[in-house]
Motif scaffolding. Structure first.
Motif, PDB file in Angstrom:
ATOM      1  N   SER A   1     -10.919   4.953  -3.799  1.00 40.23           N
ATOM      2  CA  SER A   1     -10.589   4.220  -5.022  1.00 40.23           C
ATOM      3  C   SER A   1      -9.490   3.180  -4.780  1.00 40.23           C
ATOM      4  CB  SER A   1     -10.180   5.178  -6.142  1.00 40.23           C
ATOM      5  OG  SER A   1      -9.014   5.868  -5.787  1.00 40.23           O
ATOM      6  N   HIS A   2      -8.838   3.275  -3.642  1.00 43.18           N
ATOM      7  CA  HIS A   2      -7.867   2.233  -3.292  1.00 43.18           C
ATOM      8  C   HIS A   2      -8.584   0.926  -2.983  1.00 43.18           C
ATOM      9  CE1 HIS A   2      -4.251   0.462  -1.482  1.00 43.18           C
ATOM     10  NE2 HIS A   2      -5.059  -0.014  -0.555  1.00 43.18           N
TER      11      HIS A   2
ATOM     12  N   ARG B   1      -9.794   8.292  -9.618  1.00 38.56           N
ATOM     13  CA  ARG B   1      -9.056   7.394 -10.512  1.00 38.56           C
ATOM     14  C   ARG B   1      -8.346   8.185 -11.596  1.00 38.56           C
ATOM     15  NH1 ARG B   1     -13.837   2.962 -11.080  1.00 38.56           N
ATOM     16  NH2 ARG B   1     -13.553   2.031  -9.031  1.00 38.56           N
TER      17      ARG B   1
ATOM     18  N   TYR C   1      -7.568   1.993 -16.902  1.00 39.91           N
ATOM     19  CA  TYR C   1      -8.278   0.853 -17.466  1.00 39.91           C
ATOM     20  C   TYR C   1      -9.126   1.358 -18.610  1.00 39.91           C
ATOM     21  CZ  TYR C   1     -12.020   2.596 -14.447  1.00 39.91           C
ATOM     22  OH  TYR C   1     -12.951   3.392 -13.838  1.00 39.91           O
TER      23      TYR C   1
ATOM     24  N   ARG D   1     -11.905  -1.334  -6.660  1.00 41.49           N
ATOM     25  CA  ARG D   1     -11.151  -1.472  -7.895  1.00 41.49           C
ATOM     26  C   ARG D   1     -12.101  -1.507  -9.078  1.00 41.49           C
ATOM     27  NH1 ARG D   1      -7.114   0.836  -7.029  1.00 41.49           N
ATOM     28  NH2 ARG D   1      -6.272   0.026  -8.975  1.00 41.49           N
ATOM     29  N   PRO D   2     -11.702  -0.898 -10.181  1.00 42.40           N
ATOM     30  CA  PRO D   2     -12.601  -0.792 -11.337  1.00 42.40           C
ATOM     31  C   PRO D   2     -13.118  -2.147 -11.807  1.00 42.40           C
ATOM     32  CG  PRO D   2     -10.363  -0.047 -11.854  1.00 42.40           C
ATOM     33  CD  PRO D   2     -10.444  -0.203 -10.398  1.00 42.40           C
TER      34      PRO D   2
ATOM     35  N   ASN E   1     -15.079  -4.543 -10.622  1.00 46.22           N
ATOM     36  CA  ASN E   1     -15.577  -5.647  -9.817  1.00 46.22           C
ATOM     37  C   ASN E   1     -16.995  -5.371  -9.310  1.00 46.22           C
ATOM     38  OD1 ASN E   1     -15.385  -4.101  -7.464  1.00 46.22           O
ATOM     39  ND2 ASN E   1     -13.357  -4.899  -6.940  1.00 46.22           N
TER      40      ASN E   1
ATOM     41  N   ASP F   1     -17.536  -2.289  -7.326  1.00 44.82           N
ATOM     42  CA  ASP F   1     -17.501  -1.080  -8.144  1.00 44.82           C
ATOM     43  C   ASP F   1     -18.807  -0.906  -8.895  1.00 44.82           C
ATOM     44  OD1 ASP F   1     -16.300   1.171  -9.419  1.00 44.82           O
ATOM     45  OD2 ASP F   1     -16.031  -0.069 -11.206  1.00 44.82           O
TER      46      ASP F   1
ATOM     47  N   ASP G   1       0.822  -1.208   0.000  1.00 50.04           N
ATOM     48  CA  ASP G   1       0.000   0.000   0.000  1.00 50.04           C
ATOM     49  C   ASP G   1       0.856   1.259   0.000  1.00 50.04           C
ATOM     50  OD1 ASP G   1      -2.142  -1.651   0.149  1.00 50.04           O
ATOM     51  OD2 ASP G   1      -2.371  -1.485   2.328  1.00 50.04           O
TER      52      ASP G   1
ATOM     53  N   ASP H   1      -1.565   5.293  -9.983  1.00 58.44           N
ATOM     54  CA  ASP H   1      -2.390   4.111 -10.206  1.00 58.44           C
ATOM     55  C   ASP H   1      -2.441   3.864 -11.714  1.00 58.44           C
ATOM     56  OD1 ASP H   1      -4.014   1.985  -9.734  1.00 58.44           O
ATOM     57  OD2 ASP H   1      -5.479   3.109  -8.549  1.00 58.44           O
TER      58      ASP H   1
END
Lengths: 958, 290
Positions: free
Chosen positions: A510-511, A789, A801, A514-515, A517, A520, A463, A798
């Motif tokens: 946003s940690h 993000r 995507y 996650r995009p 899933n 999200d 992290d 980060d």
């Protein structure tokens, strides 16, 4: 094994294309029964029970699994969702068909199949070596799917016999298609209709009510008379729309008049945007929000929208004649000018039915099982349902789904879905308003929760990559009392060069999300946290919102920081963004923070930091106001809740302290800084927020109202509006300024999210900022997560995507967010309104001072500053002689008998709770001062008036 | 495609033909063994692969909706395209095969350019507005002599295999037309290939002529005659290729033998196609791996 599937498809251009897909067949797909020796336990996820015992069906007493066909799934989903129905095999064929035909039902069945308790198993029969079949000559797609379902059912029965010969386990095909059932029985598959099966479940008689009621014969017996003309088939409608003879649009029923509706035409032809539909036959069974095709009537048959208020009161089911009489009533003589394009509905392109909340109006006939249901939303027609528990459902809020609307029926047919609880109960009403505003409020599903970090959670080496350690800084948070989702914290310190370093630290949601899933997707769907009076509907699960993401004091938390270097004049010298770890030293309330700043005795780090921030905030605010930012006002009220009953015992308007504005200033600054950064980095797909300038005509009402008090309001720019609002003070009327600001708020447009690549007007009118976004509340707004993000990618903290840089996807997200925000706002208002009602219910009748906000033709709208409550005082009532009213649009003013009312006049009103309509209880206001003979209600009469609604209620119940 | 032969080899071939005995043992009017398989490419409307000796041809027919030609409002039409794959011979690399491709395509246009070969009226959906256009794509996979004959056989087989989806034209009161597609994939139109001609190429070698020449034989021939013959023995089109000349008398002889050979060719092709179809959709496929 490889097969290819071939099918023909018509393209949009009109051509015909042959499409070939490869199709793989497998031999390792399990049947879903646990411990099946033949196909093994190759499956994770929900499976069937080994010995389904609990379904005591009189038709088949031995253990069995159910296998429904597509139509059963589509129409009887309410039955399948009932906890008594378990151990169901859902075929892939069925799933695919459902998916093509109804997205909402597909979603529901997916939820059911994911629920471990229900033991629903999805069998991929299309890829199973033994159950895959090819379409044969002379067979259409439907026949083929029916056959596929039968083949799978047969395979199951044989398979189970082989595997567990002694258990007598059976698979029962549930189908409502008579031919399909006959064929199945011929092939030796046990098959029943859904009705037969549900009725045989003697242990659960309540399931029968949930049956969608579809069989046509039943309706035909009831009345042979055909009321409505037939809906044209879709292919004809499409042709008609193409050729221009029909128009496609969204059907919007009128709230006031059940015989009238408008259709909003899709497309860009300006003149005929809206088509009026009048009369029950022309409405032709369309329900609010349906997509319909309309035919324009010849000009000679055009009508004007009527101003009559009509409620559908018919208790008798088929009073068509009476409706026709009433239709005549609508057609009052009107001038040519008033005529509007009028049409009739010729067909339905897409139904947008959803389950509706409302109440049962019990049938007059005793023992009758058929009753009418009155939805809470007046735009929805009454629905006929069949139930045996009518007396139990009386006075309850229930949910009913529409099944269909036959041509010979005055009302649509539906079935009972759910009992929400007693009317007026807080839980029930909250549920109703959430459902009516389409606020997703179910508990988070297992799939969503599975993406949460495991507890106990701590910050790992991983992290810390790309993250700055800011734990040494003296950070603190300032929030309203009782806030558990703290998403922002601040710090301020003096640097060695004499400048100030100011940091805004935002929870790094946003940690954790996650995009892509399930977590999200669910938060994207919810879009925002909804705050009701005594309840919070979270956008993200509580573990995140109140714990891991919440920047509580004295724990290490991940944050996204925006750090400026400023001089003492609050000029920004340097801006930087970084992901960080912080350790907040204190979580303060606004009042606590204010106290620290004010008390000279305190000189600790936190207090100095707060003072520095406060100083800077004042300068920032001044600068912002000089640029033309508006300070608007809306009366916000808070309830004091009784800690035991959670009933509101008192309400008060929110207090504003210096510290509120301090936090706000820095949030604005952070948002603007981030907006600039992400737009700089992603000019095509930054998610921004804009607030369009209102058209000048919106201000008419404000300017006129001010004029009546001899004040001048300039509206040409935001700056001049802000200045003139500041100047509009009256020494003998201190509340006037607030009133003007409330009125100005009403003139504004809605602020919206948008994608920078899809628009070119970025201006935020209210904040007078050329660019703006939302960055500071990722716990409660999804927009902020996207912005986080984007920013993380921009600073290289980060990875990106694909969806993030797709402006069409982003624009879709914006659309959903805007809708959810609007709905959240409405739900919030409805919740406040309901609690206000509860409050006045306990309080009895009160008289309060009020100010007139608007003057209407037959009423005045007043605001009671003490409660922040707005209401309408009507001067015309049913069954009463009309007073002489004279309305002047120019000033605007209303003269009643001898008294003239202007905007902002002070009046006194009596507040009562009107519960004459159980479903729509409302606050009613009546004029007390000034006294006008025939208008005011003397105190003793008022009491009578209060009892009167009760009498009416009794009549209704009969 | 050509091979280099020495003088001695040529003399050997020419003398053999003189004696009605060719290098591979055939007589002058004998074809090599022909292999035909239809429905080899699943995303076409019809397809066929033909192997004639070392010549390997793949033909795909794709039916697409189009507008009829102005001069023939009631008919659909065929379009031919020939692709000379560089797999066949390195000479075709780049644009090397274009000339040959165009030549073959033009020949195909010519032999189909008459009313009797294909019933073009059956390809019409609605006059002046919609018709089926059959795109016939020919792919040369290997050249082993006698390209034209092999191609014409493959085209005929592919047309026989073609299934055109049946569509209906719906018309509403205002005359607006909409096309509706049947949802049964088996509901389709078949073409009658009864009168589709085949090309018989006769190569003049020495003072005799042979059918189905191999590459080596073609190298010995100075002139050849393409005759397109229907199953009834009707000559629909004729074309001379090669730089040598032919005297009228031998042209007459060559026509006579082309009719004779053509008839037999049609009969055996027809019976083969019917036999293949009678095996039904479950027949084992050979495809490209066989």
């Amino acid at each position: 094994m490889l097969r290819s599937k071939t099918f023909l498809k018509k393209t949009r251009a009109g051509g015909v294309v042959k499409i070939v897909r490869e199709h793989y067949l497998r031999d390792d797909i399990g049947c879903g029964a646990p411990a099946c020796s033949a196909c093994g336990g190759a499956h994770a996820g929900p499976a069937l029970e080994l010995q389904p015992r609990d379904q005591a069906s009189s038709l088949c007493p031995w253990p069995h699994y159910l296998l429904p066909d597509t139509n059963v799934l589509l129409h009887q989903i309410d039955v399948l969702e009932h906890p008594a129905i378990r151990n169901v095999i859902v075929l892939q064929t069925v799933m695919q068909e459902v998916r093509n035909r109804s997205a909402p039902i597909y979603k529901r069945i997916r939820d059911v199949t994911n629920n471990q308790e229900k033991h629903f198993y999805t069998f991929t029969n299309e890829h199973h070596k033994e159950t895959y079949i090819e379409q044969e000559q002379g067979e259409n797609a439907n026949d083929r799917n029916d056959r596929a379902i039968r083949v799978a059912a047969k395979w199951y029965n044989e398979h189970l016999k082989r595997v567990a010969a002694d258990s007598q386990l059976q698979v029962i095909l549930i189908t409502n298609d008579r031919k399909n059932k006959e064929k199945a029985v011929q092939e030796g598959i046990p098959a029943f209709t859904c009705e037969e099966y549900v009725k045989s479940l003697t242990a659960n008689p309540e399931l029968i009510d949930r049956l969608a009621y579809l069989s046509d014969e039943m309706n035909e017996i009831e009345s042979g008379k055909i009321i409505f003309s037939e809906h044209l088939p879709l292919s004809k409608l499409q042709q008609g729309i193409k050729s221009g003879s029909y128009l496609q649009g969204t059907f919007r029923a009128s709230r006031e008049n059940y015989l009238e509706a408008t259709v909003w035409i899709h497309g860009d032809k300006e003149e005929e945007k809206e088509i009026l539909i009048q009369g029950i036959k022309h409405l032709n069974r369309a329900v609010h929000e349906d997509i319909v095709a309309v035919e324009l009537l010849p000009r000679s048959q055009w009508v004007a929208p009527s101003s009559v208020v009509l409620d559908d009161e018919g208790q008798n089911e088929d009073d068509v004649e009476k409706d026709e009489e009433r239709e005549l009533l609508l057609k009052t003589a009107v001038s040519e000018k008033m005529l509007r394009p009028t049409g009739r509905v010729v067909g339905i392109i897409k139904r947008n039915w959803r389950p509706y909340c409302g109440m049962l109006s019990k049938s007059d006939i005793k023992e009758s099982r058929r009753h009418l249901f009155t939805p809470a939303d007046k735009r929805i027609p009454r629905i006929r349902i069949e139930t045996r528990q009518a007396s139990a459902l009386e006075g309850r809020r229930i949910i009913v789904a529409i099944d269909g609307w036959p041509r010979n029926s005055r009302y649509p047919n539906g079935h009972f879905v759910k009992n929400l609880g007693d009317v007026g109960e807080k839980e029930t009403e909250t549920e109703v308003l959430l459902l009516e505003h389409d606020v997703p409020h179910q508990p988070f599903s297992q799939a969503v929760l599975s993406f949460l970090p495991r507890m106990p959670w701590s910050i790992t080496e991983e992290d810390m990559k790309n993250r700055e350690d800011l734990r040494h800084l003296c950070v603190c948070s300032v929030d309203p009392p009782g806030c558990t989702d703290i998403d922002d914290a601040l710090h301020c310190r003096e640097l060695s060069n004499g400048n100030l370093e100011v940091g805004v630290h935002i929870a790094d949601v946003s940690h954790f999300i996650r995009p892509g899933n399930a977590l999200d997707q669910e938060s994207a769907r919810r879009g925002t946290t909804v705050y009701l009076c005594e309840k919070r509907i979270d956008m993200v699960p509580e573990l995140l919102s109140s714990n891991l993401c919440s920047l509580r004091s004295n724990v290490d938390r991940l944050a996204f920081s925006c750090i400026w270097e400023m001089n003492h004049n609050a000029e920004i010298l340097k801006t930087r963004f970084t992901k960080s770890v912080i350790n907040s030293k204190a979580s303060l309330t606004y009042a606590e923070a204010q106290m620290r700043i004010d008390s000279a005795a305190m000189n600790d780090d936190i207090t100095t930091s707060l003072r520095g921030l406060n100083q800077l905030a004042k300068i920032l605010k001044k600068g912002r106001i000089e640029k033309g930012a508006l300070t608007l006002s809306s009366p916000e009220i808070r309830f004091h809740m009784d800690s035991e009953t959670h009933d509101p015992i008192d309400l008060q308007t929110k207090e504003l302290r210096e510290t509120n504005s301090m936090v706000e200033e820095f949030m604005l600054l952070a948002n603007i800084s981030v907006a600039k950064k992400i737009h700089e980095e992603f000019s095509e797909h930054a998610l921004l927020r804009k607030h369009p300038a209102p058209p000048p005509s919106n201000y008419d009402i404000l300017v006129k109202a001010a004029k009546s008090k001899n004040l001048q309001i300039k509206t040409d720019t935001a700056k001049s509006l802000a200045d003139s609002l500041d100047r509009a003070e009256s020494p003998d009327f201190p509340y006037l300024n607030t009133l003007l600001r409330i009125l100005a708020t009403r003139c504004m447009m809605q602020a919206v999210y948008f994608c920078s690549g899809m628009d070119n007007d970025f201006h935020h009118y209210g904040l007078a900022s050329p660019i703006y976004t939302h960055f500071t509340s990722p716990i409660r707004r999804y927009a902020d997560i996207i912005v986080h993000r984007l920013l993380a990618v921009a600073i290289g903290a980060d990875c990106t995507y694909p969806e993030l840089t797709d402006k069409h996807k982003l624009s879709d997200i914006c659309k959903n967010l805007n809708f959810r925000h609007k709905m959240a706002q409405y739900a919030q208002r409805a919740s406040v309104a309901f609690h206000t009602q509860l409050f006045f219910k306990s309080k009895g009748i009160v008289s309060e001072e009020a100010y007139i906000l608007f003057v209407r033709k037959n009423a005045i709208v007043v605001l009671i500053p003490k409660y922040g409550l707005e209401g309408t005082v009507f001067f015309e009532e049913k069954d009463k002689p009309k007073p002489r009213l004279a309305y002047d649009d120019e000033i605007p003013s209303l003269r009643i008998e001898g008294t003239v009312f202007h905007v902002f006049d002070k009046v006194k009103v009596k507040i009562t709770l009107d519960s004459s309509n159980l479903q729509h209880q409302k606050i009613r206001m009546a004029l007390v001062e000034p006294q006008i003979p025939g208008i005011n209600i003397p105190p003793n009469v008022a009491d009578k008036a209060l009892t009167a609604p009760g009498g009416k209620k009794r009549k209704l119940e009969k | 495609a050509s091979v280099a032969l020495s003088e001695a080899e040529k003399v050997y071939i020419v003398h053999g033909v003189q004696e009605d005995l060719r290098v591979d043992g055939r007589g002058c009017e004998d074809y090599r063994c022909v292999e035909v398989e239809t429905d080899v490419v699943s995303n076409t409307s019809g397809s066929a692969r033909v192997k004639l000796g070392h010549t390997d041809i793949l033909v795909g027919v794709k039916a697409e909706m189009g507008t009829p030609k102005l001069e023939k409002p009631n008919e659909g039409y065929l379009e031919f395209f020939v692709d000379c794959s560089a797999n066949a011979t390195p000479e075709f690399e780049g644009r090397g095969g274009d000339d040959l491709g165009t030549e073959i395509a033009n020949t195909l246009y010519r032999i189909f350019n008459n009313k009797s070969s294909v019933d073009l009226r059956s390809l019409c959906i609605s006059p002046r507005e919609h018709c089926w256009v059959l795109y016939v794509d020919v792919l040369l996979l290997e050249c082993g002599g006698n390209l034209f004959d092999a191609i014409s056989i493959a085209v005929k087989a592919a047309l026989f295999n073609t299934r055109i989806p049946r569509v209906r034209v719906l018309e509403d009161e205002e005359g607006a037309k909409d096309i509706e597609l049947s949802d049964d994939p088996y509901d389709c139109i078949r073409l009658s290939v009864e009168n589709v001609p085949c090309i018989v190429t006769l190569c003049k070698i020495g003072c005799r002529h042979v059918v189905d020449a191999t590459l080596q034989e073609e190298a010995c021939s100075l002139a050849s005659l393409l005759v397109s013959v229907t199953s009834k023995g009707v000559v629909t089109c004729m074309r001379k290729v090669g730089k040598g000349s032919l005297d009228p008398e031998s042209i007459f002889e060559m026509m006579e033998s082309s009719k004779r050979v053509g008839k037999v060719l049609h009969v055996s092709l027809q019976s083969l196609l019917h036999k293949e179809e009678s095996l039904g959709p479950k027949r084992p496929r050979v495809g490209f791996l066989g």
